[in-house]
Write a protein that holds these residues in place. Sequence first.
Motif, mmCIF file in Angstrom:
data_model
loop_
_atom_site.group_PDB
_atom_site.id
_atom_site.type_symbol
_atom_site.label_atom_id
_atom_site.label_comp_id
_atom_site.label_asym_id
_atom_site.label_seq_id
_atom_site.Cartn_x
_atom_site.Cartn_y
_atom_site.Cartn_z
ATOM 1 N N MET A 24 0.822 -1.212 0.000
ATOM 2 C CA MET A 24 0.000 0.000 0.000
ATOM 3 C C MET A 24 0.858 1.265 0.000
ATOM 4 N N GLY A 25 2.177 1.114 0.129
ATOM 5 C CA GLY A 25 3.057 2.270 0.057
ATOM 6 C C GLY A 25 3.492 2.843 1.389
ATOM 7 N N TYR A 26 3.349 2.091 2.461
ATOM 8 C CA TYR A 26 3.757 2.584 3.773
ATOM 9 C C TYR A 26 5.233 2.333 4.075
ATOM 10 N N GLY A 27 5.974 1.824 3.118
ATOM 11 C CA GLY A 27 7.386 1.558 3.318
ATOM 12 C C GLY A 27 7.674 0.077 3.173
ATOM 13 N N SER A 28 8.934 -0.264 3.192
ATOM 14 C CA SER A 28 9.310 -1.666 3.056
ATOM 15 C C SER A 28 8.991 -2.411 4.350
ATOM 16 N N ARG A 29 8.971 -3.730 4.260
ATOM 17 C CA ARG A 29 8.710 -4.537 5.459
ATOM 18 C C ARG A 29 9.784 -4.273 6.513
ATOM 19 N N ARG A 30 11.022 -4.135 6.057
ATOM 20 C CA ARG A 30 12.121 -3.879 6.999
ATOM 21 C C ARG A 30 11.933 -2.533 7.709
ATOM 22 N N THR A 31 11.526 -1.512 6.960
ATOM 23 C CA THR A 31 11.282 -0.195 7.561
ATOM 24 C C THR A 31 10.155 -0.279 8.583
ATOM 25 N N LEU A 32 9.106 -0.994 8.241
ATOM 26 C CA LEU A 32 7.981 -1.147 9.170
ATOM 27 C C LEU A 32 8.419 -1.898 10.420
ATOM 28 N N GLN A 33 9.219 -2.951 10.258
ATOM 29 C CA GLN A 33 9.721 -3.690 11.413
ATOM 30 C C GLN A 33 10.582 -2.790 12.292
ATOM 31 N N THR A 34 11.402 -1.970 11.675
ATOM 32 C CA THR A 34 12.255 -1.050 12.433
ATOM 33 C C THR A 34 11.406 -0.091 13.254
ATOM 34 N N ARG A 35 10.359 0.461 12.648
ATOM 35 C CA ARG A 35 9.487 1.381 13.375
ATOM 36 C C ARG A 35 8.789 0.696 14.540
ATOM 37 N N ILE A 36 8.415 -0.566 14.339
ATOM 38 C CA ILE A 36 7.791 -1.326 15.421
ATOM 39 C C ILE A 36 8.784 -1.532 16.556
ATOM 40 N N HIS A 37 10.004 -1.976 16.231
ATOM 41 C CA HIS A 37 11.023 -2.247 17.255
ATOM 42 C C HIS A 37 11.482 -0.975 17.958
ATOM 43 N N GLU A 38 11.426 0.173 17.282
ATOM 44 C CA GLU A 38 11.777 1.449 17.915
ATOM 45 C C GLU A 38 10.644 1.987 18.773
ATOM 46 N N GLY A 39 9.472 1.360 18.701
ATOM 47 C CA GLY A 39 8.328 1.797 19.489
ATOM 48 C C GLY A 39 7.560 2.949 18.867
ATOM 49 N N LYS A 40 7.816 3.245 17.607
ATOM 50 C CA LYS A 40 7.126 4.345 16.941
ATOM 51 C C LYS A 40 5.726 3.947 16.491
ATOM 52 N N VAL A 41 5.526 2.647 16.266
ATOM 53 C CA VAL A 41 4.229 2.140 15.811
ATOM 54 C C VAL A 41 3.885 0.908 16.645
ATOM 55 N N PRO A 42 2.740 0.919 17.311
ATOM 56 C CA PRO A 42 2.342 -0.282 18.052
ATOM 57 C C PRO A 42 1.896 -1.381 17.089
ATOM 58 N N ALA A 43 2.170 -2.614 17.470
ATOM 59 C CA ALA A 43 1.785 -3.749 16.636
ATOM 60 C C ALA A 43 1.408 -4.916 17.545
ATOM 61 N N VAL A 44 0.687 -5.854 16.976
ATOM 62 C CA VAL A 44 0.357 -7.083 17.696
ATOM 63 C C VAL A 44 1.011 -8.237 16.957
#
Length: 105
Positions: A24-44
Amino acid sequence: MSAAAIAFPERPERLYSLRELSEMGYGSRRTLQTRIHEGKVPAVLVNHAYKIRASDLHLLAEQVGCLATPVMTVDDLAELTAKVISTWPRLSDDRKAELSRLLAA
């Protein structure tokens, strides 16, 4: 506890996989994982895969600021217009003056 005491939402919130968000254009999977691990985006975590709630998608969008100063001023544009019009070979002087007035307005 009785079954009547448990409240379930009428419709569960949509969860997006990192692959879906990447497509959908929100970034690469790696970028999304990085944001999750940095605590910038909550995930389940669902079956060893991260999912992001639809209500948290706004956290993936980055604000883009506008330029503090204009790239081209009105005077710069007028000067550029005058140069283009003066070098245009196929226009008569009357047409050049008319075009100049139209572009300046």
